[in-house]
Design a protein around this motif. Sequence first.
Motif, short mmCIF file in Angstrom:
data_model
loop_
_atom_site.label_atom_id
_atom_site.label_comp_id
_atom_site.label_asym_id
_atom_site.label_seq_id
_atom_site.Cartn_x
_atom_site.Cartn_y
_atom_site.Cartn_z
N PRO A 93 0.82 -1.22 0.00
CA PRO A 93 0.00 0.00 0.00
C PRO A 93 0.86 1.26 0.00
N ALA A 94 0.51 2.21 -0.85
CA ALA A 94 1.23 3.47 -0.91
C ALA A 94 1.06 4.23 0.40
N GLN A 95 2.11 4.87 0.83
CA GLN A 95 2.11 5.73 2.02
C GLN A 95 1.94 4.95 3.33
N ALA A 96 2.01 3.62 3.29
CA ALA A 96 1.89 2.85 4.53
C ALA A 96 3.10 3.10 5.41
N SER A 97 2.87 3.18 6.72
CA SER A 97 3.97 3.36 7.65
C SER A 97 4.68 2.04 7.89
N LEU A 98 5.84 2.12 8.52
CA LEU A 98 6.57 0.91 8.88
C LEU A 98 5.71 -0.02 9.72
N PHE A 99 5.00 0.56 10.67
CA PHE A 99 4.22 -0.27 11.58
C PHE A 99 2.98 -0.83 10.90
N ASP A 100 2.41 -0.09 9.96
CA ASP A 100 1.30 -0.61 9.17
C ASP A 100 1.76 -1.84 8.37
N LEU A 101 2.94 -1.74 7.79
CA LEU A 101 3.47 -2.84 6.97
C LEU A 101 3.72 -4.08 7.82
N ALA A 102 4.27 -3.88 9.01
CA ALA A 102 4.53 -5.01 9.88
C ALA A 102 3.22 -5.63 10.37
N GLU A 103 2.25 -4.79 10.72
CA GLU A 103 0.97 -5.29 11.22
C GLU A 103 0.24 -6.08 10.14
N ALA A 104 0.42 -5.68 8.88
CA ALA A 104 -0.22 -6.37 7.76
C ALA A 104 0.54 -7.63 7.35
N GLY A 105 1.69 -7.88 7.97
CA GLY A 105 2.48 -9.05 7.63
C GLY A 105 3.29 -8.90 6.36
N ILE A 106 3.41 -7.67 5.87
CA ILE A 106 4.19 -7.43 4.66
C ILE A 106 5.68 -7.45 4.98
N THR A 107 6.04 -6.95 6.16
CA THR A 107 7.41 -7.09 6.67
C THR A 107 7.36 -7.90 7.96
N ASP A 108 8.52 -8.32 8.43
CA ASP A 108 8.53 -8.98 9.74
C ASP A 108 8.39 -7.93 10.83
N THR A 109 8.19 -8.37 12.06
CA THR A 109 7.91 -7.43 13.14
C THR A 109 9.16 -6.71 13.65
N GLN A 110 10.33 -7.22 13.33
CA GLN A 110 11.56 -6.57 13.77
C GLN A 110 11.98 -5.43 12.86
N PHE A 111 11.53 -5.45 11.61
CA PHE A 111 11.99 -4.46 10.64
C PHE A 111 11.75 -3.02 11.11
N PRO A 112 10.54 -2.65 11.56
CA PRO A 112 10.34 -1.26 11.99
C PRO A 112 11.26 -0.85 13.14
N ALA A 113 11.44 -1.73 14.10
CA ALA A 113 12.27 -1.39 15.25
C ALA A 113 13.72 -1.17 14.85
N ILE A 114 14.24 -2.03 14.00
CA ILE A 114 15.64 -1.91 13.59
C ILE A 114 15.85 -0.67 12.74
N VAL A 115 14.92 -0.41 11.82
CA VAL A 115 15.01 0.79 10.99
C VAL A 115 14.99 2.04 11.87
N GLY A 116 14.09 2.05 12.86
CA GLY A 116 14.01 3.20 13.75
C GLY A 116 15.25 3.38 14.60
N GLN A 117 15.74 2.31 15.17
CA GLN A 117 16.93 2.40 16.03
C GLN A 117 18.15 2.88 15.26
N ALA A 118 18.30 2.40 14.03
CA ALA A 118 19.46 2.76 13.21
C ALA A 118 19.23 4.02 12.39
N GLU A 119 17.99 4.56 12.44
CA GLU A 119 17.63 5.76 11.67
C GLU A 119 17.96 5.59 10.19
N LEU A 120 17.49 4.48 9.64
CA LEU A 120 17.78 4.14 8.25
C LEU A 120 16.79 4.76 7.29
N GLY A 121 17.27 5.17 6.14
CA GLY A 121 16.37 5.44 5.03
C GLY A 121 15.84 4.10 4.54
N TRP A 122 14.52 4.02 4.29
CA TRP A 122 13.95 2.72 3.97
C TRP A 122 12.93 2.82 2.83
#
Length: 201
Positions: A150-179
């Motif tokens: 989905p366009a404009q979906a947040s990291l947490f939306d993507l994880a909640e929908a099962g599109i990414t794993d649940t660790q991806f948002p936390a790691i991206v946030g902690q490392a301040e990664l462009g994603w």
Amino acid sequence: MATMPPIVVKIGGSLANTGRAREILGLVARSPRRIIVVPGGGAYANAVRRDQAAQGFPDTQAHRLAILSMHRMATDFQSLQPRLRPVTSIVDITGVLSKGHKALWLPWPMVEHQVSIPQDWSMTSDGLAAWLAGQIPAAEVALVKSCVVPAQASLFDLAEAGITDTQFPAIVGQAELGWHVLGAGDDARLSGLLGIPQTQV
């Protein structure tokens, strides 16, 4: 484009079943960007899930087998795109990228003794790609999926929908990664991200 940051590109293993992986790897090979490819586990990881359900072995063992399934997929990816150079360390990655090659990450040597990495299904190749990007100065991370994203979906939306794993948002946030999370129908965005003009796609 040479001044753009390196980018870790995780290519879902399921894309190997449709022929899409070959196309994406072709784009990677043509890109002027410094790229580290992270293979998903695909059918090999799904086999681990089935075996775990049937045999009941613990998540720690399943985690190890799932990581090794990424190595099996890496072999498939290199067959599809021989210009990829296998890497197992940051030193390897730096050396391969400095020579203008594209890197293909084999994760086990780097993650085997990383106690900070969850030893369960909350951490898949998605989270591992973000973790790797966090080890490389200024790197971005992109996930290429077979599903519609989905366009404009947040990291947490993507994880909640099962599109990414649940660790991806936390790691991206902690490392301040462009994603970036790209899916079916996002070919133009992927080409742009890799720095390939549409006239060359």
